[in-house]
Write an enzyme that holds these catalytic residues in place. Structure first.
Site, short mmCIF file in Angstrom:
data_model
loop_
_atom_site.label_atom_id
_atom_site.label_comp_id
_atom_site.label_asym_id
_atom_site.label_seq_id
_atom_site.Cartn_x
_atom_site.Cartn_y
_atom_site.Cartn_z
N SER A 20 0.99 -1.17 0.05
CA SER A 20 -0.01 0.10 0.06
C SER A 20 0.95 1.24 -0.07
O SER A 20 1.90 1.19 0.45
CB SER A 20 -0.89 -0.11 1.44
OG SER A 20 -1.26 1.40 1.54
N TYR A 38 -2.60 -0.99 10.57
CA TYR A 38 -2.54 -1.14 9.06
C TYR A 38 -1.32 -0.66 8.39
O TYR A 38 -0.61 -1.42 7.84
CB TYR A 38 -3.83 -0.30 8.35
CG TYR A 38 -3.92 -0.66 6.82
CD1 TYR A 38 -4.47 -1.74 6.19
CD2 TYR A 38 -3.36 0.20 5.73
CE1 TYR A 38 -4.53 -2.09 5.12
CE2 TYR A 38 -3.44 -0.20 4.53
CZ TYR A 38 -4.14 -1.20 4.06
OH TYR A 38 -4.09 -1.30 2.95
C1 BGC Z 1 -6.23 1.39 1.87
C2 BGC Z 1 -7.24 2.26 1.41
C3 BGC Z 1 -6.93 3.62 1.19
C4 BGC Z 1 -5.78 3.92 0.43
C5 BGC Z 1 -5.00 5.22 0.28
C6 BGC Z 1 -4.95 1.54 0.83
O1 BGC Z 1 -3.95 0.85 1.48
O2 BGC Z 1 -6.67 0.09 1.90
O3 BGC Z 1 -8.30 2.28 2.36
O4 BGC Z 1 -7.92 4.50 0.69
O5 BGC Z 1 -4.57 3.10 0.96
O6 BGC Z 1 -5.08 5.87 1.68
#
Ligand code: BGC
Length: 279
Positions: A164, A177
């Site tokens: 991400s 996260y």
């Molecule tokens: C998340 C999303 C988020 C995106 C940008 C991703 O890794 O799962 O929820 O919109 O990152 O912030």
């Protein structure tokens, strides 16, 4: 030792992954679904992993079959060692081997830090980080067992982690996260460093804001969408298919010299958009 570069297939999307088998975790929805479909469209047979939605997974498998490739669904919680071992065993039994792992399954359990429960912490770390470890370990074992498959791919195996932008961008209210994705970044790089000499290619993709169920609240109303665009220099949300196509290319021999890299797919979200007007 002189290792020759790859003899590249023609730039024909059906030939990109011809003869290869891919296992995609979390493939019943969102980015995983798009990646599974894109790998199938690029010529791979696909194992569609899911944890809770058999009908959605079966629909993905059926779409891949209708394009002429083989596909099967396998239920497994990637955080569960026994289930991951069983999933790889059935993949190898049914398809002969696995050439490509896309370790994609991920989740969010958001909370202000002072209210974050151990259950919220564990749920995210277990799927996003422990799950990536367990799936990659099984994939590496299979690649080492099998060795190279000349004529199929110059690499002995490929692993792509769905990371991400939050492996780079801190994320208030989502500490579990962001910690999982930051950890995934060095898991990926350390593993790439460890297994590259076996011709196993390990990389990540790092999507930004992509239109999927995980972040519906961020794009489904005009107000939320306008707010989101303050964070995206390219001024549009990304579509799952754009991540799918990038993954198909990254898994192919066209990307054979890409090792230990994170491919950011984010419309510029990691470019400090707050500085757009000069800071
Ligand atoms: C998340 C999303 C988020 C995106 C940008 C991703 O890794 O799962 O929820 O919109 O990152 O912030």
């Amino acid at each position: 030792m002189h290792v020759p570069g790859p003899v590249l297939p023609a730039l024909n999307s059906q030939a990109l992954l011809k003869g290869q088998t891919a296992l995609v975790t979390g493939a019943s929805s969102g980015i995983g679904r798009a990646i599974a479909l894109a790998l199938g469209a690029a010529g791979a047979d696909v194992i569609v992993n899911y944890v809770a939605s058999p009908a959605d997974a079966e629909a993905v498998a059926e779409a891949i079959r209708s394009g002429g490739r083989r596909a099967m669904t396998v239920q497994a919680d990637v955080a569960n060692e026994e289930q991951v071992l069983a999933m790889f065993a059935s993949a190898v039994r049914e398809f002969g081997t696995v050439d490509i792992l896309v370790s994609n399954a991920g989740r969010e359990c958001n909370a202000p830090f002072h209210e974050m429960s151990v259950a919220d912490w564990d749920a995210v770390i277990n799927v996003n980080l422990r799950g990536a470890f367990l799936c990659a370990r099984s994939a590496v074992r299979e690649f080492l067992r099998r060795g190279a498959r000349p004529g199929i791919s110059v690499a002995a195996g490929k692993i792509i982690f769905t990371s991400s932008v939050h492996e780079i961008i801190p994320w208030a209210g989502h500490v579990n996260y962001a910690a999982s994705k930051g950890g995934l970044m060095l898991l990926m790089k350390s593993l790439a460093q460890e297994v590259s000499d076996k011709r196993i290619r390990v990389n990540s993709i790092a999507p930004g804001a992509i239109r999927t169920p995980i972040n519906t609240a961020a794009w489904s109303t005009p107000e939320a969408y306008a707010d989101l665009m303050k964070l995206v220099p390219y001024k549009r949300i990304g579509e799952p298919d754009e991540v799918g196509r990038a993954a198909a290319w990254l898994a192919s021999d066209f990307a054979d010299y890409i090792v230990g890299a994170t491919l950011v797919i984010d419309g510029g979200m990691t470019l400090y958009p707050g500085f757009e007007s000069g800071g």
